[in-house]
Enzyme design. Structure first.
Site, short mmCIF file in Angstrom:
data_model
loop_
_atom_site.label_atom_id
_atom_site.label_comp_id
_atom_site.label_asym_id
_atom_site.label_seq_id
_atom_site.Cartn_x
_atom_site.Cartn_y
_atom_site.Cartn_z
N CYS A 1 0.84 -1.09 0.04
CA CYS A 1 -0.09 0.08 -0.30
C CYS A 1 1.08 1.26 0.05
O CYS A 1 0.72 2.12 -0.92
CB CYS A 1 -0.91 0.07 1.24
N1 LIG Z 1 -2.75 -5.97 1.62
C1 LIG Z 1 -3.22 -4.87 2.33
O1 LIG Z 1 -2.64 -4.63 3.51
C2 LIG Z 1 -4.15 -4.26 1.54
C3 LIG Z 1 -4.96 -3.04 2.48
C4 LIG Z 1 -5.98 -2.55 2.02
C5 LIG Z 1 -6.15 -2.64 0.38
N2 LIG Z 1 -5.52 -3.41 -0.27
C6 LIG Z 1 -5.44 -3.39 -1.59
O2 LIG Z 1 -6.53 -4.63 -2.08
C7 LIG Z 1 -6.02 -5.19 -3.32
C8 LIG Z 1 -5.48 -6.54 -3.19
O3 LIG Z 1 -4.13 -6.67 -2.36
P1 LIG Z 1 -3.73 -7.71 -1.57
O4 LIG Z 1 -2.88 -7.29 -0.50
O5 LIG Z 1 -4.96 -8.54 -1.20
O6 LIG Z 1 -3.11 -8.41 -2.85
P2 LIG Z 1 -2.71 -9.97 -2.72
O7 LIG Z 1 -1.34 -10.08 -3.85
O8 LIG Z 1 -2.25 -10.75 -1.47
O9 LIG Z 1 -3.74 -11.08 -3.38
C9 LIG Z 1 -4.29 -10.76 -4.63
C10 LIG Z 1 -4.86 -12.09 -5.34
O10 LIG Z 1 -5.51 -11.83 -6.54
C11 LIG Z 1 -5.00 -12.67 -7.50
N3 LIG Z 1 -5.24 -12.24 -8.71
C12 LIG Z 1 -4.56 -11.53 -9.51
N4 LIG Z 1 -5.26 -11.06 -10.81
C13 LIG Z 1 -6.15 -11.80 -10.67
C14 LIG Z 1 -7.51 -12.08 -11.71
N5 LIG Z 1 -7.27 -11.22 -12.92
N6 LIG Z 1 -8.41 -12.83 -11.28
C15 LIG Z 1 -8.35 -13.51 -10.02
N7 LIG Z 1 -7.47 -13.47 -9.21
C16 LIG Z 1 -6.42 -12.54 -9.57
C17 LIG Z 1 -3.65 -13.18 -6.98
O11 LIG Z 1 -3.46 -14.50 -7.48
C18 LIG Z 1 -3.66 -12.97 -5.43
O12 LIG Z 1 -4.08 -14.18 -4.89
C19 LIG Z 1 -5.08 -4.27 -4.05
O13 LIG Z 1 -5.49 -3.12 -4.62
C20 LIG Z 1 -4.31 -3.35 -2.52
O14 LIG Z 1 -3.98 -2.20 -2.56
C21 LIG Z 1 -4.52 -4.08 0.30
#
Ligand SMILES: NC(=O)c1ccc[n+]([C@@H]2O[C@H](COP(=O)([O-])OP(=O)(O)OC[C@H]3O[C@@H](n4cnc5c(N)ncnc54)[C@H](O)[C@@H]3O)[C@@H](O)[C@H]2O)c1
Length: 456
Positions: free
Chosen positions: A263
């Site tokens: 983030c």
């Molecule tokens: N990690 C955090 O603390 C956090 C907090 C708030 C918001 N976010 C936001 O949430 C979103 C996701 O972050 P995250 O940390 O969960 O990511 P992550 O990498 O942990 O998980 C994302 C998942 O999505 C899958 N993926 C990718 N492309 C895909 C597709 N086309 N179809 C289906 N699955 C797909 C990946 O294989 C992965 O398992 C981002 O925008 C991030 O900025 C993250």
């Protein structure tokens, strides 16, 4: 909306998996979709890849009807509501990369059914939900706002901090239409006590970015203070603790070796990129990025300074890094400042090894992959120890008993009486805590995970 709604969560990572499990636990029928067959395999086996979700909790969800699969294996067209929680990275030139968001929109477009609600949850710039995301969803003729509902609802979870996933943390929702807002909010009220309705997806997108820019700018502010204090011979931690005794109008942030995670080092650039389309330069974002990105290099300089004090060069020295995850008590290593620190030490001729109880193998910014070593082995071997992540699981008594030279970037030496010139502290210079003393200042507890420098 009744609890018998069928929910599909697309992207089962740090955000999507906890969301899906919260819905299962609230009694809804939930299916999880991920493009990674490896991720699906691990989840189907009941092994949670996320620190905040225990294997037991995942197993209970699976036993309670939670099913997971790759896009082809899940009947997405039978869902009532679809949440999209895929990554939103940046390119090498720090521009937004909407690849995963648009790929998931394309996957949904081919399965979309009239009457469904699609909620984007990934962090992104204002205009994504109503712009490129919507355009791809509509490519087969169904129209958002008439044929299907569309909303944006950002996530606030802070991995490693269970309180951030609590029901009591309010959620934001902005729909394309007021009925989409209401529909998404009513569903989220199954898992959150308070859902705040906004006038549009764009407002909710910008609110999420404001939260992360706020953190990035404040971390940069105290990182800059740390650099100034080193020159002035003052202790930035003492100064911050003193300021934090003010019960209003001040929020405690602490310096660190840089920012990491998915983030803070990423999301602000989504805002500055979008701002440029409006002939607007977001100078705070650029400046904070500049300061925070320079911290790993400064840490390398501190290691050289510490060794120089012993008439040693960094070139040829054995440097042990403690903690490579991007923040304490998690195994998440994404964008960790440790990657630049290890590579920077290596480039300047040091031999580098590391210990991290949560990360068995680590790739530095130059692509060199190292396996972690045991704490005792590192302490016996190293000429200098640099503390990058202050995991609670590290035996700090042992570190400070055994290491002759510690470069402490996270205040792990707090409240320790250390030997003369044993510890070189980021933001404070050479000091033993006993010599400096901080009587009269309420030092409080260790900094919370939510406000340490290298944080998400
Ligand atoms: N990690 C955090 O603390 C956090 C907090 C708030 C918001 N976010 C936001 O949430 C979103 C996701 O972050 P995250 O940390 O969960 O990511 P992550 O990498 O942990 O998980 C994302 C998942 O999505 C899958 N993926 C990718 N492309 C895909 C597709 N086309 N179809 C289906 N699955 C797909 C990946 O294989 C992965 O398992 C981002 O925008 C991030 O900025 C993250």
């Amino acid at each position: 909306m009744s609890p018998d709604q069928r929910v599909v969560v697309v992207g089962l990572g740090y955000v999507g998996l906890p969301l899906a499990i919260a819905f299962v636990e609230a009694g809804l029928a939930v299916q999880g979709v991920d493009i990674s067959p490896d991720r699906i395999g691990v989840l189907a086996d009941g092994r949670s890849p996320i620190d905040d979700i225990s294997d037991e909790r995942l197993a209970a969800a699976l036993a309670g009807g939670f099913t997971v699969g790759t896009p082809d294996a899940i009947a997405i067209d039978e869902a009532d509501v679809i949440f999209v929680c895929v990554p939103t990275p940046i390119t090498a030139t720090k521009d937004p990369d909407l690849g995963p968001v648009l790929a998931s929109a394309a996957m949904l477009r081919d399965r979309l059914r009239a009457g469904q609600l699609v909620v984007l949850q990934s962090t992104t710039f204002p205009g994504t939900t109503t712009g490129p995301f919507r355009e791809v969803l509509e490519e087969r003729g169904l129209r958002a706002g008439t044929d299907f509902d569309l909303a944006y609802a950002p996530e606030r979870v802070n991995p490693g901090d269970p309180a951030s996933a609590a029901r009591a943390v309010p959620r934001l929702v902005g729909g394309l239409t007021s009925s989409a807002t209401e529909r998404a909010a009513t569903l989220l009220e199954h898992i959150n006590d308070r859902v705040v309705r906004l006038s549009s997806p764009d407002a909710a997108e910008l609110a999420k970015l404001l939260e992360n820019v706020f953190r990035n700018v404040n971390i940069a502010l105290v990182n800059q203070l740390a650099l100034l204090c080193e020159r002035m011979g003052l202790d930035a931690w003492e100064v911050i603790d003193a300021a934090a005794t003010k019960p209003f109008g001040f929020m405690r942030f602490t310096p660190g070796p840089g920012v990491g995670g998915h983030c803070i080092p990423v999301d602000p650039y989504y805002l500055s990129w979008r701002a440029r389309e409006f002939d607007f330069v977001d100078r705070f974002v650029e400046l904070a990025g500049d300061i925070n990105l320079a911290m790993p290099r400064h840490v390398v300089d501190l290691v050289a300074e510490g060794l120089n004090d012993r008439s040693r060069a960094l070139k040829g020295a054995r440097v042990g890094v403690l903690g490579v995850a991007f923040k304490l008590d998690v195994h998440d290593e994404r964008n960790s400042p440790a990657a630049d620190i290890l590579a920077g030490l290596d480039e300047r001729g040091a031999t580098v090894r590391y210990h991290d109880p949560h990360v068995a193998r680590f790739r530095d910014a130059d692509g060199t992959v190292r396996d972690g070593v045991a704490l005792d082995e590192l302490l016996d071997w190293a000429d200098a120890i640099v503390v990058v992540t202050g995991h609670k699981a590290i035996d700090w008594d042992r570190v400070y008993e055994r290491a002759e030279l510690v470069i402490d970037t996270v205040d792990s030496s707090r409240d320790r009486t250390t030997a003369e010139r044993q510890v070189l502290r980021l933001g404070a210079g050479w000091t033993s805590r006993g010599a400096l003393g901080r009587e009269g200042v309420a030092t409080g507890a260790k900094p919370a995970a939510a406000v340490v420098g290298a944080t998400d």
